[in-house]
Scaffold this motif. Structure first.
Motif, short mmCIF file in Angstrom:
data_model
loop_
_atom_site.label_atom_id
_atom_site.label_comp_id
_atom_site.label_asym_id
_atom_site.label_seq_id
_atom_site.Cartn_x
_atom_site.Cartn_y
_atom_site.Cartn_z
N GLN A 1 -4.46 -7.59 10.25
CA GLN A 1 -3.24 -7.80 11.02
C GLN A 1 -2.11 -8.35 10.14
O GLN A 1 -1.47 -9.35 10.44
N LEU A 2 -1.88 -7.66 9.02
CA LEU A 2 -0.85 -8.06 8.08
C LEU A 2 0.26 -7.02 8.05
O LEU A 2 0.03 -5.83 8.28
N ALA A 3 1.47 -7.47 7.73
CA ALA A 3 2.58 -6.55 7.53
C ALA A 3 2.37 -5.76 6.24
O ALA A 3 1.82 -6.27 5.26
N THR A 4 2.81 -4.51 6.24
CA THR A 4 2.61 -3.63 5.09
C THR A 4 3.96 -3.14 4.57
O THR A 4 4.97 -3.14 5.29
N ALA A 5 3.95 -2.70 3.32
CA ALA A 5 5.15 -2.13 2.70
C ALA A 5 4.71 -1.31 1.50
O ALA A 5 3.60 -1.47 0.97
N THR B 1 0.84 -1.19 0.00
CA THR B 1 0.00 0.00 0.00
C THR B 1 0.88 1.24 0.00
O THR B 1 1.97 1.24 0.60
N ALA B 2 0.42 2.27 -0.67
CA ALA B 2 1.22 3.50 -0.77
C ALA B 2 1.26 4.27 0.54
O ALA B 2 2.10 5.16 0.69
N ASP B 3 0.39 3.95 1.50
CA ASP B 3 0.35 4.67 2.77
C ASP B 3 1.22 4.03 3.84
O ASP B 3 1.23 4.51 4.98
N SER B 4 1.92 2.96 3.51
CA SER B 4 2.75 2.29 4.51
C SER B 4 4.03 3.08 4.76
O SER B 4 4.53 3.80 3.88
N HIS B 5 4.58 2.94 5.99
CA HIS B 5 5.85 3.59 6.34
C HIS B 5 7.05 2.69 6.11
O HIS B 5 8.19 3.16 6.21
N THR B 6 6.83 1.43 5.78
CA THR B 6 7.92 0.49 5.53
C THR B 6 8.20 0.45 4.03
O THR B 6 7.28 0.34 3.22
N VAL B 7 9.47 0.51 3.67
CA VAL B 7 9.87 0.53 2.27
C VAL B 7 10.28 -0.87 1.84
O VAL B 7 11.05 -1.55 2.54
N LEU B 8 9.77 -1.32 0.71
CA LEU B 8 10.15 -2.62 0.15
C LEU B 8 11.43 -2.43 -0.67
O LEU B 8 11.40 -2.13 -1.86
N LEU C 1 6.28 0.55 -2.33
CA LEU C 1 7.34 0.48 -3.32
C LEU C 1 8.33 1.63 -3.11
O LEU C 1 7.94 2.73 -2.70
N PRO C 2 9.61 1.42 -3.41
CA PRO C 2 10.62 2.48 -3.19
C PRO C 2 10.58 3.55 -4.29
O PRO C 2 11.55 3.72 -5.05
N LEU C 3 9.48 4.26 -4.36
CA LEU C 3 9.34 5.29 -5.39
C LEU C 3 10.18 6.52 -5.07
O LEU C 3 10.89 7.04 -5.93
N ASP C 4 10.10 7.00 -3.82
CA ASP C 4 10.87 8.19 -3.44
C ASP C 4 12.37 7.92 -3.42
O ASP C 4 13.17 8.84 -3.61
N GLU C 5 12.76 6.68 -3.19
CA GLU C 5 14.18 6.36 -3.12
C GLU C 5 14.84 6.27 -4.49
O GLU C 5 16.07 6.39 -4.59
N HIS C 6 14.05 6.06 -5.55
CA HIS C 6 14.63 5.91 -6.89
C HIS C 6 14.15 6.98 -7.87
O HIS C 6 14.83 7.24 -8.87
N LEU C 7 13.01 7.57 -7.64
CA LEU C 7 12.43 8.52 -8.59
C LEU C 7 12.38 9.92 -7.99
O LEU C 7 12.15 10.07 -6.77
#
Length: 398
Positions: A305-309, A266-273, A311-317
């Motif tokens: 109750q699932l883990a979220t992540a 999800t785009a609202d997650s704080h964890t980066v894949l 995509l590393p959009l800000d880290e690459h784009l």
């Protein structure tokens, strides 16, 4: 004398006959007059309102159809009237589309919906015309298609490609990595958004089918008879849908896989894949929201109750503006590419160029050392200049 006697007898007989007929005629006249007078009296006594009510009740069984028009007929007449007035409305409209039109309350909403249907109909007509105008292969005089010229290359038929792709997807159902689409977002979408979501899912299934190492697609939360299920059956057809090499179920992802193996994207997650894990089961929310309802998929993941992540959009784009939500087919292309290549740069090429200004410049150790070396002489020269300035100042004071 004899003649006179005969004449008198004949006259008496005629008179008797006339006299005998007269009471009968009088009686008939009296009966007819009594009937006419009785009818007049009955007509005077007859109430016209009661007569109308009786006639209406007698006319209803003959005309079984409801005299009042149905809402669908009213909206069909409205569409026809707007079409004759020159407004942008579809030429042909189905009963299902009329039901969606009847749900809308405002006139502007009805105009927008009819405009959307008209544009969609125009695209279908243009595609049909292009397909009809497409040049067909030349045929021989016997009516058969022209054969290939003598060549050492073997012709690869489309049927062979279909069988190859079906075999790969069948192998993925047995040994491939699962990819789950969460279909429990029907109440968050309008009819138009639902149709767009199904179109994207069809693109997703087609791209996954053509890939060299496809995922095993799971459509979880798909309610039988629901809006998603009806639209999928309408697009694919009942027979084709039954032969689809995917898993569709009304169960939730946590009911099919271990909870620790699931990762909700999800785009609202704080964890980066940062790295793609081939042992994980990634879950994508099958939602299309033009109004960008932020936090819906994240709330659903927390509820399960699932883990979220994300995509590393800000880290690459170099992100320009707008939300970081991607379509379902874009997510499939990105995940499939990073699964095969392991490169986020190659995978994020499928992000629309209108949303970002390009990739971040790569900073290697060599470039950083060059920059530090180039920065050092500048500091030395600045120090020499300052020293000369101080020396001159002391000399002047001395």
């Amino acid at each position: 004398m004899v003649f006179d006697v005969m004449f008198l007898r004949s006259c008496s007989l005629a008179a008797r006959r006339i006299c005998s007929r007269a009471p009968v005629q009088a009686l008939l006249r009296s009966i007819s007059t009594s009937q006419t007078t009785g009818r007049d009296e009955e007509e005077e006594k007859l109430d016209l309102d009661v007569w109308k009510a009786v006639m209406k009740t007698q006319a209803l069984p003959e005309n079984q159809s409801d005299p009042s028009p149905s809402p669908l007929d009213c909206h069909r007449e409205l569409v026809e009237m707007w079409h004759q007035a020159g407004k942008l409305v579809p030429k042909s409209i189905t009963d299902e589309q009329l039901q969606d039109l009847a749900v809308l309350t405002t006139k502007s909403a009805k105009k927008k919906f009819l405009k959307f249907l008209a544009i969609k109909e125009a695209h279908k007509i243009s595609k049909k015309e292009k397909r009809e105008n497409k040049p067909r292969p030349e045929r021989n005089t016997d009516g058969e298609e022209r054969e290939l010229k003598n060549t050492f290359l073997m012709k690869f038929w489309s049927g062979s490609m279909d069988r190859l792709q079906n075999w790969r997807v069948a192998q993925a159902m047995r040994f491939g990595q699962p990819l789950v689409y969460d279909m429990s977002y029907e109440r968050h979408m309008t009819r138009r958004e639902m149709e767009n979501a199904v179109s994207q899912l069809m693109e997703t299934e087609g791209f996954n089918r053509r890939s060299s190492d496809p995922f095993h697609l799971h459509f979880c939360g798909l309610t039988p008879g629901g809006a998603y299920h009806r639209e999928l059956l309408k697009r694919y057809g009942a027979e084709t849908w039954e032969r689809m090499l995917i898993t569709d179920t009304a169960s939730q992802p946590a009911d099919l896989f271990p909870r620790e193996d699931l990762v909700y994207l999800t785009a609202d997650s704080h964890t980066v894949l940062r790295e793609f894990d081939h042992r994980k089961v990634y879950v994508v929310g099958a939602i299309v929201d033009r109004s960008i309802q932020s936090g819906v998929s994240l709330a659903n993941a927390k509820r399960l109750q699932l883990a979220t992540a994300r995509l590393p959009l800000d880290e690459h784009l170099d992100w320009d503006s707008g939300a970081k939500n991607l379509t379902l087919d874009q997510m499939m292309r990105i995940l499939s590419t990073v699964k095969d290549t392991g490169s986020w740069k190659a995978a994020l090429e499928f992000v629309p160029k209108r949303k970002h200004c390009g990739f971040h410049p790569t900073r290697t150790g060599k470039t950083q050392s060059v920059r530090t070396e180039s920065a050092a002489p500048t500091n030395k020269t600045d120090g020499h200049k300052r020293g000369r300035e101080r020396k001159t100042w002391w000399e002047e004071d001395g």
